[in-house]
Design a protein around this motif. Sequence first.
Motif, PDB file in Angstrom:
ATOM      1  N   GLU A  47       0.817  -1.221   0.000  1.00 44.12           N
ATOM      2  CA  GLU A  47       0.000   0.000   0.000  1.00 44.12           C
ATOM      3  C   GLU A  47       0.849   1.269   0.000  1.00 44.12           C
ATOM      4  N   ASP A  48       2.107   1.183   0.446  1.00 45.53           N
ATOM      5  CA  ASP A  48       3.005   2.335   0.407  1.00 45.53           C
ATOM      6  C   ASP A  48       3.760   2.448  -0.913  1.00 45.53           C
ATOM      7  N   GLY A  49       3.596   1.464  -1.799  1.00 42.26           N
ATOM      8  CA  GLY A  49       4.281   1.479  -3.081  1.00 42.26           C
ATOM      9  C   GLY A  49       5.623   0.784  -3.078  1.00 42.26           C
ATOM     10  N   PHE A  50       5.961   0.091  -1.989  1.00 38.23           N
ATOM     11  CA  PHE A  50       7.258  -0.573  -1.901  1.00 38.23           C
ATOM     12  C   PHE A  50       7.187  -1.983  -2.481  1.00 38.23           C
ATOM     13  N   ARG A  51       8.201  -2.323  -3.257  1.00 38.90           N
ATOM     14  CA  ARG A  51       8.278  -3.644  -3.869  1.00 38.90           C
ATOM     15  C   ARG A  51       8.635  -4.689  -2.811  1.00 38.90           C
ATOM     16  N   LEU A  52       7.739  -5.641  -2.602  1.00 40.18           N
ATOM     17  CA  LEU A  52       7.977  -6.661  -1.589  1.00 40.18           C
ATOM     18  C   LEU A  52       8.963  -7.723  -2.064  1.00 40.18           C
ATOM     19  N   ASP A  53       9.152  -7.876  -3.388  1.00 40.39           N
ATOM     20  CA  ASP A  53      10.200  -8.791  -3.845  1.00 40.39           C
ATOM     21  C   ASP A  53      11.576  -8.249  -3.479  1.00 40.39           C
ATOM     22  N   VAL A  54      11.720  -6.911  -3.517  1.00 39.15           N
ATOM     23  CA  VAL A  54      12.977  -6.295  -3.103  1.00 39.15           C
ATOM     24  C   VAL A  54      13.146  -6.414  -1.591  1.00 39.15           C
ATOM     25  N   VAL A  55      12.069  -6.226  -0.844  1.00 37.81           N
ATOM     26  CA  VAL A  55      12.133  -6.383   0.613  1.00 37.81           C
ATOM     27  C   VAL A  55      12.669  -7.764   0.980  1.00 37.81           C
ATOM     28  N   GLU A  56      12.177  -8.797   0.301  1.00 38.88           N
ATOM     29  CA  GLU A  56      12.634 -10.158   0.613  1.00 38.88           C
ATOM     30  C   GLU A  56      14.122 -10.329   0.325  1.00 38.88           C
ATOM     31  N   LEU A  57      14.599  -9.735  -0.758  1.00 36.83           N
ATOM     32  CA  LEU A  57      16.026  -9.825  -1.061  1.00 36.83           C
ATOM     33  C   LEU A  57      16.865  -9.046  -0.055  1.00 36.83           C
ATOM     34  N   VAL A  58      16.360  -7.898   0.396  1.00 35.66           N
ATOM     35  CA  VAL A  58      17.091  -7.125   1.408  1.00 35.66           C
ATOM     36  C   VAL A  58      17.188  -7.918   2.705  1.00 35.66           C
ATOM     37  N   ARG A  59      16.111  -8.590   3.068  1.00 35.08           N
ATOM     38  CA  ARG A  59      16.145  -9.429   4.272  1.00 35.08           C
ATOM     39  C   ARG A  59      17.132 -10.575   4.102  1.00 35.08           C
ATOM     40  N   GLU A  60      17.163 -11.183   2.929  1.00 39.70           N
ATOM     41  CA  GLU A  60      18.122 -12.255   2.666  1.00 39.70           C
ATOM     42  C   GLU A  60      19.557 -11.734   2.681  1.00 39.70           C
ATOM     43  N   LEU A  61      19.757 -10.542   2.161  1.00 37.62           N
ATOM     44  CA  LEU A  61      21.094  -9.936   2.161  1.00 37.62           C
ATOM     45  C   LEU A  61      21.611  -9.773   3.583  1.00 37.62           C
ATOM     46  N   GLY A  62      20.714  -9.463   4.518  1.00 40.55           N
ATOM     47  CA  GLY A  62      21.124  -9.328   5.910  1.00 40.55           C
ATOM     48  C   GLY A  62      21.628  -7.957   6.274  1.00 40.55           C
ATOM     49  N   SER A  63      21.235  -6.932   5.503  1.00 43.52           N
ATOM     50  CA  SER A  63      21.657  -5.578   5.848  1.00 43.52           C
ATOM     51  C   SER A  63      20.932  -5.125   7.112  1.00 43.52           C
ATOM     52  N   THR A  64      21.585  -4.274   7.877  1.00 39.21           N
ATOM     53  CA  THR A  64      21.085  -3.931   9.208  1.00 39.21           C
ATOM     54  C   THR A  64      20.772  -2.444   9.317  1.00 39.21           C
ATOM     55  N   THR A  65      21.795  -1.628   9.462  1.00 39.36           N
ATOM     56  CA  THR A  65      21.613  -0.182   9.542  1.00 39.36           C
ATOM     57  C   THR A  65      21.627   0.404   8.138  1.00 39.36           C
ATOM     58  N   ILE A  66      20.635   1.218   7.806  1.00 39.36           N
ATOM     59  CA  ILE A  66      20.561   1.809   6.468  1.00 39.36           C
ATOM     60  C   ILE A  66      20.788   3.315   6.561  1.00 39.36           C
ATOM     61  N   ARG A  67      21.848   3.785   5.928  1.00 45.46           N
ATOM     62  CA  ARG A  67      22.140   5.218   5.881  1.00 45.46           C
ATOM     63  C   ARG A  67      21.241   5.869   4.823  1.00 45.46           C
ATOM     64  N   TYR A  68      20.668   7.046   5.144  1.00 47.94           N
ATOM     65  CA  TYR A  68      19.637   7.656   4.301  1.00 47.94           C
ATOM     66  C   TYR A  68      19.552   9.146   4.631  1.00 47.94           C
ATOM     67  N   PRO A  69      19.226  10.058   3.687  1.00 53.10           N
ATOM     68  CA  PRO A  69      18.911   9.859   2.268  1.00 53.10           C
ATOM     69  C   PRO A  69      20.091  10.151   1.345  1.00 53.10           C
ATOM     70  N   GLY A  70      21.259  10.288   1.873  1.00 51.49           N
ATOM     71  CA  GLY A  70      22.471  10.524   1.100  1.00 51.49           C
ATOM     72  C   GLY A  70      23.611  10.656   2.079  1.00 51.49           C
ATOM     73  N   GLY A  71      24.850  10.698   1.477  1.00 48.93           N
ATOM     74  CA  GLY A  71      25.155  10.889   0.076  1.00 48.93           C
ATOM     75  C   GLY A  71      25.100  12.337  -0.340  1.00 48.93           C
ATOM     76  N   ASN A  72      25.645  12.543  -1.555  1.00 53.88           N
ATOM     77  CA  ASN A  72      25.698  13.884  -2.133  1.00 53.88           C
ATOM     78  C   ASN A  72      24.321  14.546  -2.169  1.00 53.88           C
ATOM     79  N   PHE A  73      23.290  13.738  -2.313  1.00 54.71           N
ATOM     80  CA  PHE A  73      21.926  14.259  -2.388  1.00 54.71           C
ATOM     81  C   PHE A  73      21.568  15.098  -1.168  1.00 54.71           C
ATOM     82  N   VAL A  74      22.052  14.696   0.006  1.00 59.67           N
ATOM     83  CA  VAL A  74      21.591  15.339   1.239  1.00 59.67           C
ATOM     84  C   VAL A  74      22.033  16.796   1.333  1.00 59.67           C
TER      85      VAL A  74
END
Length: 501
Positions: A47-74
């Motif tokens: 409902e938020d527009g997030f791809r759940l197939d990507v969510v499953e791969l991120v969970r499998e990858l095992g990433s923990t802390t996510i830095r956001y939103p940048g990067g040069n963008f910030v």
Amino acid sequence: MSETRIALDRTARVAPVNRRIFGSFVEHLGRCVYDGIYEPGHPTANEDGFRLDVVELVRELGSTTIRYPGGNFVSGFRWEDSVGPRDQRPVRRDLAWHSLESNQVGLDEFARWLALTDSELMLAVNLGTRGIQAALDLLEYANHPSGTALSDWRIANGTPEPHDIRMWCLGNEMDGPWQTGYMTADDYGKLAARTAAAMKMADKDLELVVCGSSGSGMPTFGEWERVVLEHSYEHVDYVSAHAYYQERGGDLGSFLASSVDMQYFIDTVVSTADHVGNRLKSKKKIQISFDEWNIWYLDEHKASEEINDEWRYAPRQLEDVYSAADAVVLGNLMITLLKNHDRVTSASLAQLVNVIAPIMTEPGGAAWRQTTFFPFSVTSRLARGEVLRPRIETGSYETAVYGEADLVDAVATFDEADGSAALFLVNRSLTETQTVRVDVRDLGVSSVREAVSLWDDDVYAKNTMHDQNRVGLRPTPTASLDDGVLTLELPPVSWTGVSLG
């Protein structure tokens, strides 16, 4: 066939495994967010527009802390643009990557995505074009429970509970001329110190990351850290480190030894930080947040026209397709981060989806694992307990860039609670299989639970949209444990992970 001997001792402890070492990075850059983690029209979107197939791969990858939103963008980001009703959010130009930002994904949505992936948010504030007040406002919006103007705005926007973000980055790569609003070390150090002090007035338990150097090749490397930390040492907890590597001029041997430079980077920053701490007579030890690291074929991207004068939404930028050799180097960089885990206690693989990433997607289509996905996911899954520093006796080879480098590199972890251990190894030899004998008698393990390797007869083999499983993990049939000695054979240009119990 060469032979390497390794000994593991449970008393040779580096540090307890901190899950933040397996962090990643999501920046509003290219297709990382839009058409990456977020694609409302995709068959798997929630409902938020997030791809759940990507969510499953991120969970499998095992990433923990996510830095956001940048990067040069910030450094050009106005955080207020990305909250509130989506249909009222303004479109802005992103000067860093010369694209248009729709602001359809912001802090509140991203926090909900993090909950899906069981990840912790590490938030960056804009110290390039903004400053102390904007950082304090964002902190109030994000973390204050209720009863103030900005916390009540968050509640009105549909997020009643505070985000309780613990880790904050004070800008991004402020030493780089490519950064909007970049500064001298003196100017940035003063601004970072004032911002950090103000943020800790609001919450003394925040963990703050001050910008270190953008790479070991920066002309101010080392001196930048010294000046910045002399201003900010008592107000911050981490100094950042950023490093990217690529094969140049067909010199695969030097590329395979990239972790030699990462070790030099860490040693330099640690010695500089400790020098400043000693001068200030501080009892605190500054930790390193290696919050950007990866393989990045930057030379090729600079020569391309993917970043141009057009203003586009989510253009295809920095979409490196990784080889088996790239994955081996990435696995070796993870080994180096773990070897230095007493001081490198947070790290972020840059980035997570589509942009120099372990996960790739196509709009309306599939999501798949790049070669670099595998050493990261296995290390994140198996590394538990305490990091152990192994004693390694191995041969060496000469590189054009880094001089003499070991043929085999390795690190181990040991979980005393359940008696399990893990070992991660690379063979940098271009031509020779390495027979490795590991003395594990001190660990009391008796069986090989799992042994997998990543290698390919074609070191440049890749996973693509049309051949998504060309390269992957293979069982390591040579792994055996007899009388406290683990024996295995490592193919040329390979990464291996072993679980023992």
